[in-house]
Design an enzyme around this catalytic site. Structure first.
Site, PDB file in Angstrom:
ATOM      1  N   ASP A  73       0.855  -1.185   0.000  1.00 18.87           N
ATOM      2  CA  ASP A  73       0.000   0.000   0.000  1.00 18.87           C
ATOM      3  C   ASP A  73       0.888   1.230   0.000  1.00 18.87           C
ATOM      4  O   ASP A  73       2.107   1.138   0.164  1.00 18.87           O
ATOM      5  CB  ASP A  73      -0.994  -0.012   1.174  1.00 18.87           C
ATOM      6  CG  ASP A  73      -0.326  -0.063   2.540  1.00 18.87           C
ATOM      7  OD1 ASP A  73       0.904  -0.267   2.608  1.00 18.87           O
ATOM      8  OD2 ASP A  73      -1.020   0.103   3.549  1.00 18.87           O
ATOM      9  N   TYR A  75       2.924   4.753   0.855  1.00 16.17           N
ATOM     10  CA  TYR A  75       3.597   5.266   2.037  1.00 16.17           C
ATOM     11  C   TYR A  75       2.576   5.992   2.920  1.00 16.17           C
ATOM     12  O   TYR A  75       1.782   6.793   2.406  1.00 16.17           O
ATOM     13  CB  TYR A  75       4.687   6.264   1.657  1.00 16.17           C
ATOM     14  CG  TYR A  75       5.857   5.690   0.882  1.00 16.17           C
ATOM     15  CD1 TYR A  75       6.647   4.677   1.408  1.00 16.17           C
ATOM     16  CD2 TYR A  75       6.194   6.201  -0.376  1.00 16.17           C
ATOM     17  CE1 TYR A  75       7.735   4.175   0.701  1.00 16.17           C
ATOM     18  CE2 TYR A  75       7.281   5.707  -1.085  1.00 16.17           C
ATOM     19  CZ  TYR A  75       8.053   4.696  -0.544  1.00 16.17           C
ATOM     20  OH  TYR A  75       9.123   4.206  -1.241  1.00 16.17           O
ATOM     21  N   PHE A  86       6.351   2.807  -4.250  1.00 13.06           N
ATOM     22  CA  PHE A  86       7.740   3.060  -3.857  1.00 13.06           C
ATOM     23  C   PHE A  86       8.296   4.398  -4.347  1.00 13.06           C
ATOM     24  O   PHE A  86       9.319   4.847  -3.844  1.00 13.06           O
ATOM     25  CB  PHE A  86       8.668   1.913  -4.300  1.00 13.06           C
ATOM     26  CG  PHE A  86       8.273   0.588  -3.730  1.00 13.06           C
ATOM     27  CD1 PHE A  86       8.503   0.300  -2.400  1.00 13.06           C
ATOM     28  CD2 PHE A  86       7.638  -0.361  -4.512  1.00 13.06           C
ATOM     29  CE1 PHE A  86       8.109  -0.922  -1.860  1.00 13.06           C
ATOM     30  CE2 PHE A  86       7.251  -1.586  -3.982  1.00 13.06           C
ATOM     31  CZ  PHE A  86       7.485  -1.862  -2.643  1.00 13.06           C
ATOM     32  N   HIS A 197       9.857  -7.818   1.530  1.00 15.17           N
ATOM     33  CA  HIS A 197       9.663  -6.391   1.275  1.00 15.17           C
ATOM     34  C   HIS A 197      10.947  -5.615   1.589  1.00 15.17           C
ATOM     35  O   HIS A 197      11.703  -6.010   2.478  1.00 15.17           O
ATOM     36  CB  HIS A 197       8.514  -5.890   2.166  1.00 15.17           C
ATOM     37  CG  HIS A 197       7.942  -4.582   1.763  1.00 15.17           C
ATOM     38  ND1 HIS A 197       8.478  -3.383   2.173  1.00 15.17           N
ATOM     39  CD2 HIS A 197       6.878  -4.274   0.980  1.00 15.17           C
ATOM     40  CE1 HIS A 197       7.760  -2.402   1.673  1.00 15.17           C
ATOM     41  NE2 HIS A 197       6.789  -2.908   0.933  1.00 15.17           N
TER      42      HIS A 197
END
Length: 235
Positions: A73, A75, A86, A197
């Site tokens: 999802d 930031y 990202f 991640h």
């Protein structure tokens, strides 16, 4: 009724058609998510990213996508999310830790200089789609919009990409993204790369050393597609 009537700005035409054909009732699905976001805003929640950026990923050409970077999802820090997983705006400093870790791995993998900025649009222009499973989040609260309806939309997007039958390399970072690995690994035209991640909590557990960028380019070459120039300094 067009899907776009439920959005701030229209989608790219290829995405408009793709989502319309892969959602049972696209207008109702988008309307349901929009109504939930409106309810949350009315309750005082700060929703990220800005409304005009929520569906940004679906405004780059559907037919040109050859690499999918799938995250979880946006930031949850105000000023950071811009509708591309990202990525951040060119002037954001310091960079989010996950993005710093991505750049560290890119440098280790390909020797690419570590970028001082997080503007990933040069990747998008080469057919890299940066998509999250959920496209919004409440400020300060990661995973807060899980289950409100985004996952059905983003899974439909993934199905549409796979069913084109053209080369698609998927880079899946994190548990939420890896859930779609079976769907994405669906034929001779697809390749799937998975790892933990890049967040500070998990990067040292297998993200570092996973070499996603060189492996993605090798897969693209194997599939007959042009590799990506991951060096952001060349714009």
């Amino acid at each position: 009724m067009s899907i776009s009537e439920h959005l701030v700005d229209p989608l790219e035409s290829g995405w408009e058609r793709a989502l319309a054909s892969h959602l049972a009732s696209p207008e109702e699905q988008f309307a349901r998510v929009r109504e939930e976001l409106q309810r949350r805003r009315a309750a005082g929640e700060q929703i990220l990213p800005a409304a005009s950026d929520v569906l940004r990923a679906f405004r780059q050409p559907f037919d040109e996508v050859k690499v999918l970077i799938l995250g979880q999802d946006p930031y949850p820090t105000p000023g950071h999310p811009i509708g591309m997983s990202f990525a951040v705006a060119p002037d954001v400093r310091p960079l989010p830790r996950s993005l710093q870790n991505i750049f560290t791995e890119l440098h280790r993998d390909l020797g690419v200089p570590v970028s001082p900025h997080g503007d990933l649009r040069p990747w998008a222009r080469q057919g890299v789609l940066m998509l999250n499973r959920a496209l919004t989040v409440t400020a300060g609260s990661p995973a807060s919009h899980r289950g409100i309806g985004w996952e059905e939309i983003t899974e439909a997007a993934v199905r549409a990409l796979v069913e084109r039958g053209t080369p698609l390399v998927s880079i899946l970072w994190g548990a939420d993204a890896r859930k779609l690995a079976p769907l994405l690994d669906s034929g001779e035209h697809t390749r799937v790369l998975t790892s933990p991640h890049p967040s500070p909590l998990s990067a040292s557990r297998g993200f570092f050393g996973s070499q996603p960028f060189s492996r993605a380019n090798a897969a693209l070459t194997e599939l007959g597609a042009t590799p990506v120039d991951w060096d952001l300094s060349r714009g």
